[in-house]
Design an enzyme around this catalytic site. Structure first.
Site, mmCIF file in Angstrom:
data_model
loop_
_atom_site.group_PDB
_atom_site.id
_atom_site.type_symbol
_atom_site.label_atom_id
_atom_site.label_comp_id
_atom_site.label_asym_id
_atom_site.label_seq_id
_atom_site.Cartn_x
_atom_site.Cartn_y
_atom_site.Cartn_z
ATOM 1 N N LYS A 126 -31.816 -15.509 2.164
ATOM 2 C CA LYS A 126 -31.418 -15.144 0.805
ATOM 3 C C LYS A 126 -32.196 -13.903 0.401
ATOM 4 C CE LYS A 126 -28.801 -16.862 -2.554
ATOM 5 N NZ LYS A 126 -27.515 -17.535 -2.448
ATOM 6 N N GLY A 129 -19.300 -26.833 -16.808
ATOM 7 C CA GLY A 129 -19.208 -25.428 -16.385
ATOM 8 C C GLY A 129 -17.858 -25.125 -15.795
ATOM 9 N N VAL A 130 -17.042 -24.352 -16.533
ATOM 10 C CA VAL A 130 -15.714 -23.991 -16.028
ATOM 11 C C VAL A 130 -15.643 -22.479 -15.818
ATOM 12 C CG1 VAL A 130 -14.363 -26.004 -16.671
ATOM 13 C CG2 VAL A 130 -14.827 -24.271 -18.409
ATOM 14 N N GLY A 131 -16.558 -22.004 -14.970
ATOM 15 C CA GLY A 131 -16.548 -20.599 -14.551
ATOM 16 C C GLY A 131 -15.598 -20.461 -13.372
ATOM 17 N N VAL A 189 -15.725 -21.414 -10.129
ATOM 18 C CA VAL A 189 -15.445 -22.617 -9.332
ATOM 19 C C VAL A 189 -14.889 -23.731 -10.228
ATOM 20 C CG1 VAL A 189 -16.384 -24.394 -7.810
ATOM 21 C CG2 VAL A 189 -17.274 -22.068 -7.676
HETATM 22 P P1 NAD Z 1 -19.874 -18.893 -12.813
HETATM 23 O O1 NAD Z 1 -21.015 -18.097 -13.368
HETATM 24 O O2 NAD Z 1 -18.552 -18.249 -12.658
HETATM 25 O O3 NAD Z 1 -19.644 -20.220 -13.680
HETATM 26 C C1 NAD Z 1 -20.689 -20.961 -14.239
HETATM 27 C C2 NAD Z 1 -20.195 -21.438 -15.592
HETATM 28 O O4 NAD Z 1 -21.181 -22.332 -16.113
HETATM 29 C C3 NAD Z 1 -20.016 -20.306 -16.604
HETATM 30 O O5 NAD Z 1 -18.731 -20.388 -17.185
HETATM 31 C C4 NAD Z 1 -21.133 -20.544 -17.614
HETATM 32 O O6 NAD Z 1 -20.771 -20.149 -18.926
HETATM 33 C C5 NAD Z 1 -21.290 -22.048 -17.502
HETATM 34 N N1 NAD Z 1 -22.576 -22.576 -17.979
HETATM 35 C C6 NAD Z 1 -23.801 -22.032 -17.894
HETATM 36 N N2 NAD Z 1 -24.718 -22.851 -18.423
HETATM 37 C C7 NAD Z 1 -24.039 -23.944 -18.857
HETATM 38 C C8 NAD Z 1 -24.423 -25.152 -19.495
HETATM 39 N N3 NAD Z 1 -25.697 -25.408 -19.808
HETATM 40 N N4 NAD Z 1 -23.471 -26.065 -19.782
HETATM 41 C C9 NAD Z 1 -22.169 -25.827 -19.482
HETATM 42 N N5 NAD Z 1 -21.747 -24.692 -18.888
HETATM 43 C C10 NAD Z 1 -22.672 -23.776 -18.584
HETATM 44 O O7 NAD Z 1 -20.414 -19.471 -11.426
HETATM 45 P P2 NAD Z 1 -19.548 -20.106 -10.247
HETATM 46 O O8 NAD Z 1 -19.372 -19.089 -9.191
HETATM 47 O O9 NAD Z 1 -18.395 -20.843 -10.822
HETATM 48 O O10 NAD Z 1 -20.604 -21.158 -9.649
HETATM 49 C C11 NAD Z 1 -20.862 -22.380 -10.303
HETATM 50 C C12 NAD Z 1 -21.984 -23.105 -9.580
HETATM 51 O O11 NAD Z 1 -21.600 -23.361 -8.235
HETATM 52 C C13 NAD Z 1 -23.287 -22.292 -9.490
HETATM 53 O O12 NAD Z 1 -24.369 -23.179 -9.540
HETATM 54 C C14 NAD Z 1 -23.209 -21.655 -8.120
HETATM 55 O O13 NAD Z 1 -24.507 -21.368 -7.584
HETATM 56 C C15 NAD Z 1 -22.527 -22.759 -7.333
HETATM 57 N N6 NAD Z 1 -21.807 -22.298 -6.156
HETATM 58 C C16 NAD Z 1 -20.818 -21.378 -6.307
HETATM 59 C C17 NAD Z 1 -20.110 -20.954 -5.181
HETATM 60 C C18 NAD Z 1 -18.982 -19.969 -5.310
HETATM 61 O O14 NAD Z 1 -18.203 -19.823 -4.349
HETATM 62 N N7 NAD Z 1 -18.816 -19.298 -6.419
HETATM 63 C C19 NAD Z 1 -20.427 -21.452 -3.915
HETATM 64 C C20 NAD Z 1 -21.444 -22.407 -3.796
HETATM 65 C C21 NAD Z 1 -22.133 -22.810 -4.940
#
Ligand code: NAD
Length: 358
Positions: A80, A180-182, A184
Site C-alpha cells: 500500500k 454508506g451508499v457511495g 459500492v
Molecule cells: P465511497 O467513498 O464511494 O462511499 C463511502 C460512503 O460512505 C460515502 O457515500 C460517504 O458519504 C459514506 N459515509 C462516510 N461516513 C459515513 C458514516 N459515518 N455513516 C454513513 N455513511 C458514511 O467509498 P466506496 O468505494 O463505496 O467504498 C466503501 C467502503 O468499501 C470503504 O471502506 C472502502 O475502503 C471499501 N472498499 C471499497 C472497494 C471498491 O471497489 N470501491 C473495494 C474494497 C473495499
C-alpha cells in the site's frame, strides 16, 4: 514506536519513503509481502495528522492486502502507498509523476491502483512514468472503477451467508441495512433490490440517500440509527472501524456482510459478535471483488473472465464458514488461516520459480 520496530512487528518486507521538495510530495510505500507475487495495493492520498499516522496506516493496509489477495486465490502480494497531504490542494501532475518515479524504482515489487483520494485519472498520470500501475480506465485498457465488481462480490458473500444461515441463497424478502451508499453501497442496494430484498440505508451524504429512496425504494434512517434497525444482514459500506464495542452491542441482525475494509475496531469485536450470535463474514474475503477485477489487468483485461473469478467469493465465504463451524473457531480465524496456508504453500513454489530457494 520506531520505524524498524513498526515494520518488524508485522514482518513487513520493506518500507520506502519518497519525497520531491518541488511538488511537496511526501509518500510512504509499504510492502508487506511478495511471497505470492508483486505487492498490489492502492495509493491513499490523505491529510494525515502526523507522519507516524501515515506510516501506521500504510503498514496496516499493506498487511490487509496480503490477506485479501491470498484468501482470494490471487498470485499477488500485499502493499500500500500513502501520500501525506490534502489531495484537493496539493495534488498536481508533477507530484503524481514524482510519486510514480518512486514506484518505478521498486522495479515491479509494488504495483499501485486507486484508493481514497486518488482516481482512475491519476492512474493515467502515474502510467506516464511507470508501468507498475493498474486500475486504469477501460479506454486505456484497464479495468475501470472496481466498485461494481466489489458490490458483485459482496452479493455473492451475502448469498453464501444466507445459504449457511437459512438454508437457501435466495435474498428475496430479506432486509439488509446498508451503512454508506457511495460507489459500492449504491451498487449493492441496486443489486439487492433486483433480487427482491428490502434495504434500509444511511449516509452522511443526503443526496446519496435521496437517490436510493427514489430509485430503489430504500427506507432511510439517520447515520447513528442504522446500528439499531431490525434487519437480517447489516452491511458496513462506509469507513473502517464501524464495528466497535458500543455499535456491535446495538446490532439487531443475524449477520454482518459488507464492503468496508477493517470493519472491526479491534479483534475483540470478533468475539463480541460470536457472543451475540451474529455471524460475521470476514471483510477481506467478502470485499475482494475489486482486487480480483484489477488483477485481471495483468492478462489483458476481460470482464467475463473477471466476473467468473469474482463469483468464487461466494465459495470462499462458504469454505470459511464451514471450516469455522467444523473446528469451532471464529470465521475471522478461519479466514486468516486460509490466507496464511496459501502464502506458505504456494509462496514457496513461487520462490523456487524465481530461483530464490533451493
Ligand atoms: P465511497 O467513498 O464511494 O462511499 C463511502 C460512503 O460512505 C460515502 O457515500 C460517504 O458519504 C459514506 N459515509 C462516510 N461516513 C459515513 C458514516 N459515518 N455513516 C454513513 N455513511 C458514511 O467509498 P466506496 O468505494 O463505496 O467504498 C466503501 C467502503 O468499501 C470503504 O471502506 C472502502 O475502503 C471499501 N472498499 C471499497 C472497494 C471498491 O471497489 N470501491 C473495494 C474494497 C473495499
Amino acid at each position: 514506536m520506531g520505524v524498524f520496530e513498526a515494520i518488524a512487528s508485522d514482518t513487513h518486507e520493506e518500507v520506502l519513503y519518497g519525497h520531491d521538495p518541488m511538488s511537496g510530495l511526501r509518500a510512504i510505500i509499504a510492502i508487506h509481502s511478495t511471497a505470492l507475487g508483486p505487492a498490489l495495493g492502492g495509493t491513499r492520498f490523505y491529510p494525515y495528522a502526523s507522519e507516524e499516522d501515515a506510516l501506521c496506516d500504510a503498514l496496516r493496509l499493506a498487511k490487509g492486502m496480503t490477506y485479501k489477495s491470498a484468501a482470494a486465490g490471487l498470485d499477488l502480494g500485499g502493499g500500500k502507498a500513502v501520500i501525506i497531504g490534502d489531495p484537493s490542494t496539493i495534488k498536481t501532475e508533477r507530484l503524481l509523476r514524482a510519486f510514480a518515479r518512486v514506484i518505478d524504482s521498486l522495479g515491479g515489487r509494488y504495483v499501485t491502483a486507486e484508493d481514497v483520494g486518488t482516481t482512475t485519472a491519476d492512474m493515467i498520470t502515474i502510467a506516464s512514468e511507470t508501468e507498475w500501475v493498474t486500475g486504469l480506465p477501460l479506454v486505456h485498457g484497464g479495468s475501470g472503477d472496481p466498485s461494481p465488481a466489489t458490490a458483485r462480490g459482496v452479493m455473492g458473500a451475502m448469498r453464501a451467508v444466507a445459504e449457511y444461515l437459512w438454508g437457501s441463497d435466495d435474498l428475496s424478502g430479506k432486509t439488509v441495512a446498508v451503512q454508506g451508499v457511495g460507489k459500492v453501497g449504491a451498487s449493492l442496494v441496486e443489486r439487492l433490490t433486483k433480487q427482491g430484498a428490502k434495504t434500509i440505508v444511511a449516509d452522511v451524504n443526503a443526496a446519496a440517500v435521496t437517490e436510493m429512496v427514489a430509485h430503489h425504494g430504500s427506507v432511510t434512517v439517520g447515520v447513528d440509527e442504522i446500528f439499531d434497525v431490525d434487519c437480517d444482514i447489516f452491511a458496513p459500506c462506509a469507513m473502517g472501524g464501524a464495528l466497535s464495542e458500543s455499535t456491535v452491542d446495538r446490532l439487531r441482525c443475524q449477520a454482518v456482510v459488507g464492503s468496508a475494509n477493517n470493519q472491526l475496531e479491534t479483534e475483540a469485536q470478533a468475539d463480541q459478535l460470536v457472543e451475540q450470535g451474529i455471524l460475521y463474514a470476514p471483510d477481506f474475503v467478502v470485499n475482494a471483488g475489486g482486487i480480483i477485477n484489477i488483477a485481471d489487468e495483468f492478462q489483458n483485461y476481460d470482464w467475463k473472465r473477471a466476473i467468473t473469478a469474482i463469483d468464487q467469493i461466494s465459495d470462499n465465504v462458504h469454505q470459511v464458514l464451514e471450516t469455522a463451524r467444523r473446528r469451532g473457531i471464529k470465521p475471522t480465524t478461519a479466514a486468516i488461516e486460509m490466507a496464511e496456508e496459501r502464502i506458505s504453500s504456494i509462496g514457496s513454489i513461487n520462490l523456487k520459480r524465481r530461483g530464490h530457494a533451493s
